[in-house]
Design an enzyme around this catalytic site. Structure first.
Site, PDB file in Angstrom:
ATOM      1  N   HIS A  99       0.795  -0.809   0.130  1.00 54.74           N
ATOM      2  CA  HIS A  99       0.040   0.241  -0.082  1.00 54.74           C
ATOM      3  C   HIS A  99       0.994   1.457  -0.244  1.00 54.74           C
ATOM      4  O   HIS A  99       1.848   1.374   1.252  1.00 54.74           O
ATOM      5  CB  HIS A  99      -0.795   0.556   1.375  1.00 54.74           C
ATOM      6  CG  HIS A  99      -1.560  -1.272   1.092  1.00 54.74           C
ATOM      7  ND1 HIS A  99      -2.120  -1.963   2.514  1.00 54.74           N
ATOM      8  CD2 HIS A  99      -3.278  -1.709   0.170  1.00 54.74           C
ATOM      9  CE1 HIS A  99      -3.032  -2.903   1.722  1.00 54.74           C
ATOM     10  NE2 HIS A  99      -3.330  -2.669   0.461  1.00 54.74           N
ATOM     11  N   GLU A 142       1.677   3.451   3.435  1.00 53.58           N
ATOM     12  CA  GLU A 142       1.903   3.318   3.989  1.00 53.58           C
ATOM     13  C   GLU A 142       3.508   3.191   4.168  1.00 53.58           C
ATOM     14  O   GLU A 142       4.534   2.193   3.902  1.00 53.58           O
ATOM     15  CB  GLU A 142       2.125   1.230   4.263  1.00 53.58           C
ATOM     16  CG  GLU A 142       0.561   1.972   4.682  1.00 53.58           C
ATOM     17  CD  GLU A 142      -0.543   0.138   4.888  1.00 53.58           C
ATOM     18  OE1 GLU A 142      -1.574  -0.157   4.182  1.00 53.58           O
ATOM     19  OE2 GLU A 142       0.157  -0.799   4.718  1.00 53.58           O
ATOM     20  N   GLU A 157       1.202  -5.470  10.998  1.00 57.31           N
ATOM     21  CA  GLU A 157       1.085  -4.129  10.968  1.00 57.31           C
ATOM     22  C   GLU A 157       1.566  -3.441  12.136  1.00 57.31           C
ATOM     23  O   GLU A 157       1.177  -3.889  13.198  1.00 57.31           O
ATOM     24  CB  GLU A 157      -0.809  -4.391  11.288  1.00 57.31           C
ATOM     25  CG  GLU A 157      -1.302  -5.392  10.083  1.00 57.31           C
ATOM     26  CD  GLU A 157      -1.802  -3.907   9.170  1.00 57.31           C
ATOM     27  OE1 GLU A 157      -1.491  -2.727   8.952  1.00 57.31           O
ATOM     28  OE2 GLU A 157      -2.538  -4.412   7.603  1.00 57.31           O
ATOM     29  N   HIS A 162       3.074  -3.266   6.594  1.00 57.92           N
ATOM     30  CA  HIS A 162       1.831  -2.373   6.866  1.00 57.92           C
ATOM     31  C   HIS A 162       2.227  -1.720   7.652  1.00 57.92           C
ATOM     32  O   HIS A 162       2.203  -1.808   8.493  1.00 57.92           O
ATOM     33  CB  HIS A 162       0.842  -3.781   6.300  1.00 57.92           C
ATOM     34  CG  HIS A 162       1.091  -4.288   5.163  1.00 57.92           C
ATOM     35  ND1 HIS A 162      -0.128  -3.577   4.352  1.00 57.92           N
ATOM     36  CD2 HIS A 162       1.163  -5.119   4.596  1.00 57.92           C
ATOM     37  CE1 HIS A 162      -0.390  -4.712   3.209  1.00 57.92           C
ATOM     38  NE2 HIS A 162       0.863  -5.510   3.839  1.00 57.92           N
TER      39      HIS A 162
END
Ligand code: ZN
Length: 338
Positions: free
Chosen positions: A53, A56, A211, A148
């Site tokens: 992404h 990010e 994450e 991420h």
């Protein structure tokens, strides 16, 4: 020396595409795809990916720091390593994706309606590079960490998502994750179309999506927040076994119980934009509805993760979770080689 961010974000390929170091040689295989081969006998093979992404940035800065560490290393690299910056075009633009979420385009059938979007070509390229990389050393254990940061705030700041797999998870890998300073670990309940789900299912890698906090622009991240994960990755690359005994605070664990699939344009999420990831809702709460389909919390309570009604029809608009214990994660000392 390789400058990962600069060279990935440049519109031209770098002038120098290979080089030697005391502990490894490296090759630039394509935009944001770099292979490092150790001079000593490799003990395993590792894929580290970030920037799937484009908004990010912290994970890309983290990979950049790891590249710096590799070149400055006092300890030899002991694994075959493939570094991937997933979506250079979206990173350049500072957006999550240009057309379609790249992290939903892995493991798709050949006739998928997504085959005409540019991100699909990138997903195919990444699948092909990773598969070739792993197949070059079929005897070595395989690891994939996909890094991420989340769109919204979270009650657990750093967490990992283990893809669904039919057998137990590799015990050593899960142990490493426990040492990465994660606040939570989530187990998926079915195969998916993320990069880590694909590498797990297709390549039989020990895979995890990590994450690592909230998405911020380049230069706004504080890499000190990522010291535990950086140490874990360094220990993986130098072949050190996880520190033991296990850390004092094991991550909280959850399993996915429901996926909130956006079935049509009528999909409605009944949560405010400010709700944090891992917020609990009592049984009976109507979380979302889509025509006749109602997504209700089942007993005793469920926790929301990644609620996002602005996804394409057919995609996941959120997950509901129930807590499990660390001991509930099925583990094996045998590495899954398929
Ligand atoms: Zn992401």
């Amino acid at each position: 020396m390789l400058h990962l961010i600069e060279q990935t974000l440049a519109s031209e390929p770098p002038q120098r595409t290979a080089g030697y170091h005391a502990y490894f040689h490296w090759r630039w295989l394509g935009a944001g795809i770099i292979e490092f081969m150790p001079r000593k006998l490799a003990t395993s093979q590792v894929v580290l990916s970030a920037g799937i992404h484009g908004n990010e940035t912290a994970p890309v800065e983290l990979l950049d720091a790891l590249v710096h560490d590799l070149f400055q290393a006092t300890e030899p690299l002991s694994v075959r390593l493939l570094l991937i910056v997933g979506n250079p075009a979206a990173l350049r633009a500072g957006i999550r994706y240009e057309h379609t979420d790249l992290n939903r385009l892995f493991a798709l059938p050949a006739k998928t309606p997504y085959r005409k979007v540019p991100e699909y070509a990138r997903a195919q390229e990444l699948e092909s590079r990773v598969q070739t990389f792993f197949e070059q050393a079929p005897q070595l254990p395989r690891y994939h960490l996909d890094l991420h940061t989340a769109i919204r705030g979270s009650r657990h700041v750093r967490f990992g998502l283990l893809p669904w797999q039919s057998g137990p998870y590799d015990a050593g890998f899960v142990e490493r994750l426990a040492h990465a300073g994660l606040d939570a670990l989530v187990l998926h309940d079915q195969p998916g179309h993320t990069f880590s789900a694909w590498s797990n299912q297709q390549c039989h890698a020990c895979s995890c999506t990590l994450e690592l906090g909230k998405a911020l622009p380049f230069g706004k991240n504080d890499l000190r927040e990522f010291s535990a994960i950086r140490q874990m990755m360094t220990s993986l690359l130098t072949g050190r076994t996880p520190l033991s005994p296990p850390p004092e605070h094991l991550p909280s664990c959850y399993r996915v119980t429901q996926a909130l699939t956006k079935l049509s344009g009528k999909f409605q999420l009944h949560l405010s934009d400010s709700v944090l990831n891992f917020t609990a809702f009592p049984a009976g709460t109507l979380v979302a509805e889509d025509g006749d389909t109602r997504y209700e919390v089942v007993s005793p309570e469920e926790f929301i993760l990644f609620p996002n009604p602005r996804v394409a029809v057919g995609q996941r608009a959120g997950l509901l979770l129930q807590p499990v214990t660390w001991a509930d994660i099925p583990r094996s000392d045998m590495i899954q080689t398929g």
